[in-house]
Scaffold this active site. Structure first.
Site, short mmCIF file in Angstrom:
data_model
loop_
_atom_site.label_atom_id
_atom_site.label_comp_id
_atom_site.label_asym_id
_atom_site.label_seq_id
_atom_site.Cartn_x
_atom_site.Cartn_y
_atom_site.Cartn_z
N ARG A 1 47.73 -22.27 18.87
CA ARG A 1 49.38 -22.56 18.81
C ARG A 1 50.11 -21.01 19.03
O ARG A 1 51.18 -21.03 19.16
CB ARG A 1 49.78 -23.20 17.53
CG ARG A 1 49.33 -24.49 17.66
CD ARG A 1 49.94 -25.20 16.30
NE ARG A 1 49.00 -24.64 15.37
CZ ARG A 1 49.51 -24.28 14.05
NH1 ARG A 1 50.92 -24.50 14.09
NH2 ARG A 1 48.77 -23.95 12.97
N GLY A 2 49.28 -19.91 19.04
CA GLY A 2 49.94 -18.65 19.36
C GLY A 2 50.22 -17.93 18.03
O GLY A 2 49.16 -17.79 16.98
N ARG B 1 34.71 -17.10 26.10
CA ARG B 1 33.38 -16.65 26.16
C ARG B 1 32.45 -16.50 24.78
O ARG B 1 33.33 -16.51 23.78
CB ARG B 1 33.55 -15.28 26.53
CG ARG B 1 34.02 -15.26 27.84
CD ARG B 1 34.46 -13.68 28.18
NE ARG B 1 35.02 -13.47 29.42
CZ ARG B 1 35.83 -12.49 29.72
NH1 ARG B 1 35.68 -11.17 28.98
NH2 ARG B 1 36.16 -12.39 30.86
N GLY C 1 31.76 -6.60 14.25
CA GLY C 1 32.38 -5.93 12.96
C GLY C 1 33.73 -5.85 13.42
O GLY C 1 34.33 -5.55 14.57
N ALA D 1 35.87 -13.25 16.98
CA ALA D 1 36.70 -11.89 17.35
C ALA D 1 37.90 -12.21 17.99
O ALA D 1 38.54 -11.38 18.54
CB ALA D 1 35.67 -11.09 18.41
N ALA D 2 38.53 -13.62 18.11
CA ALA D 2 39.44 -13.60 18.78
C ALA D 2 40.97 -13.06 18.08
O ALA D 2 41.70 -12.52 18.62
CB ALA D 2 39.97 -15.40 18.61
N GLY D 3 40.84 -13.27 16.80
CA GLY D 3 41.65 -12.38 15.87
C GLY D 3 41.60 -10.80 16.03
O GLY D 3 42.70 -10.21 16.09
N ASP D 4 40.36 -10.43 16.11
CA ASP D 4 40.18 -9.06 16.35
C ASP D 4 40.73 -8.56 17.68
O ASP D 4 41.46 -7.26 17.80
CB ASP D 4 38.57 -8.80 16.23
CG ASP D 4 37.92 -8.90 15.19
OD1 ASP D 4 38.81 -9.08 13.99
OD2 ASP D 4 36.87 -9.26 15.14
N GLY E 1 36.35 -4.12 12.67
CA GLY E 1 37.15 -2.94 13.00
C GLY E 1 36.42 -2.45 14.44
O GLY E 1 37.42 -2.19 15.45
N LEU F 1 48.16 -18.18 14.80
CA LEU F 1 48.01 -19.85 14.70
C LEU F 1 46.99 -20.42 15.48
O LEU F 1 46.97 -21.34 16.02
CB LEU F 1 49.35 -20.17 14.94
CG LEU F 1 50.77 -19.59 14.07
CD1 LEU F 1 51.81 -20.05 14.50
CD2 LEU F 1 50.48 -20.27 12.71
N GLY F 2 45.89 -19.35 15.94
CA GLY F 2 44.78 -20.17 16.74
C GLY F 2 45.30 -20.54 18.03
O GLY F 2 46.19 -19.75 18.61
O1 RIB Z 1 35.69 -11.31 13.26
C1 RIB Z 1 34.44 -11.62 13.89
C2 RIB Z 1 33.71 -10.27 12.94
O2 RIB Z 1 33.59 -10.64 11.79
C3 RIB Z 1 32.26 -10.32 13.67
O3 RIB Z 1 31.99 -9.54 14.83
C4 RIB Z 1 31.62 -10.06 12.28
O4 RIB Z 1 30.99 -8.80 12.36
C5 RIB Z 1 32.58 -10.09 11.28
O5 RIB Z 1 32.92 -8.85 11.12
#
Ligand code: RIB
Length: 310
Positions: A226-227, A287, A40, A251-254, A42, A223-224
């Site tokens: 590229r930073g 990972r 998720g 989840a890289a962006g998260d 959030g 930019l993935g």
């Molecule tokens: O950004 C990745 C997330 O997007 C996943 O964990 C998935 O639940 C969706 O919300």
């Protein structure tokens, strides 16, 4: 110096499946290794902020089921305050189906479920958390009215408001933009929000300019590998990524957003908080999975290099 971060958003149980190629419409492919794992947008951002050691509180809604419980525990193990999560009596916990291909790229479908009950009424009931925090972090997997209200209330109270516009809706109510200190789209989200059709440097600058024109103070385009690029009235700079071998970009962006808020809460300036966030997300992509891939502060500090001191 340390600030409090309030993360308002989704909690999903991710069903992650590895595939050689992501199917196109009408195609069936065989997948491997189905895993159920906490996610998720959030919750992942809260997890990043919590593991990095900042005071992180989450507002969001889960179902009264095993997935909800597992998500709550995962956040607690990451140091996030979960006391104020809402538990729906009628809706199941949100679920995401994530297909990850051989290059580590993904395709995600979210069934929002209980996340829809993260509504304005619930946010108003928890107004004290708005008043006590310093940073508010938002994404787009809860009702848009809730995002709009949280941004409005945050601005009214003088908090720093960060919106990660993911997944990008067709449009964001224009009234939100002037409430944002930071908006953090990736390139695709920037295109969707601004109608820019390709990803040239010039178009990114123009797209960011459109959002600045609508009242956002800072646009951070991720930019993935590229930073990221930070554009504001006074700045237009690239912050380079840390090079790694990506196995799964979920989840890289998260992680980037949670770590950015945490870096700022630690007292870093914007540029250094962006370097810190790039570093944290570069570890995440090495990972598999969402929350299990997010690093803690020790791991980030082993790689974090700040040329001008943090
Ligand atoms: O950004 C990745 C997330 O997007 C996943 O964990 C998935 O639940 C969706 O919300």
């Amino acid at each position: 110096m340390s600030g409090r971060i309030l993360i308002i958003g989704s909690l999903n149980m991710d069903m992650r499946i590895e595939v050689n190629t992501i199917p196109v419409v009408g195609e069936t492919v065989l997948g491997n290794g189905l895993v159920y794992t906490p996610g998720g947008k959030g919750a992942n951002q809260a997890c990043a902020a919590g593991r990095i050691g900042e005071h992180a509180v989450m507002l969001g809604c889960i179902g009264n089921d095993g997935s909800g419980l597992a998500l709550k525990k995962s956040l607690e193990h990451s140091g996030v305050v979960t006391d104020f999560l809402k538990i729906s009596d009628t809706e199941a916990t949100g679920t995401a189906v994530i297909l990850v291909n051989g290059e580590g790229n993904n395709s995600i479908v979210v069934c929002t479920g209980a996340n829809n009950e993260c509504n304005v009424e619930y946010l108003k009931e928890n107004d004290e958390l708005f008043r006590k925090c310093d940073y508010i972090v938002l994404q787009m997997e809860i009702p848009i009215e809730s995002v709009e209200y949280a941004a409005f209330r945050g601005r009214q109270l003088g908090k720093t408001v960060i919106l990660n516009p993911a997944p990008a809706p067709d449009r964001i109510p224009e009234s939100i933009y002037s409430k944002l200190d930071f908006i953090t789209p990736n390139e695709t989200e920037l295109m969707k929000l601004t109608g820019k059709m390709d990803l040239s440097d010039e178009n990114i600058r123009d797209g960011a300019g459109i959002l600045l024109g609508q009242g956002v103070k800072n646009v951070i385009v991720t930019l993935g590998d590229r930073g990221c690029r930070w554009v504001s009235a006074d700045e237009d700079v690239y912050i380079e990524a840390v090079k790694t071998n990506a196995v799964d970009t979920t989840a890289a962006g998260d992680c980037f957003n949670g770590a950015f808020a945490a870096g700022m809460a630690k007292g870093m300036n914007i540029r250094n908080a962006l370097r810190f966030a790039n570093t944290a997300s570069s570890i995440t992509v090495t990972r598999k999975g969402a929350q299990e891939a997010i690093p803690d502060l020790n791991e980030v500090n082993k790689v974090f290099y700040c040329p001008d001191g943090a």
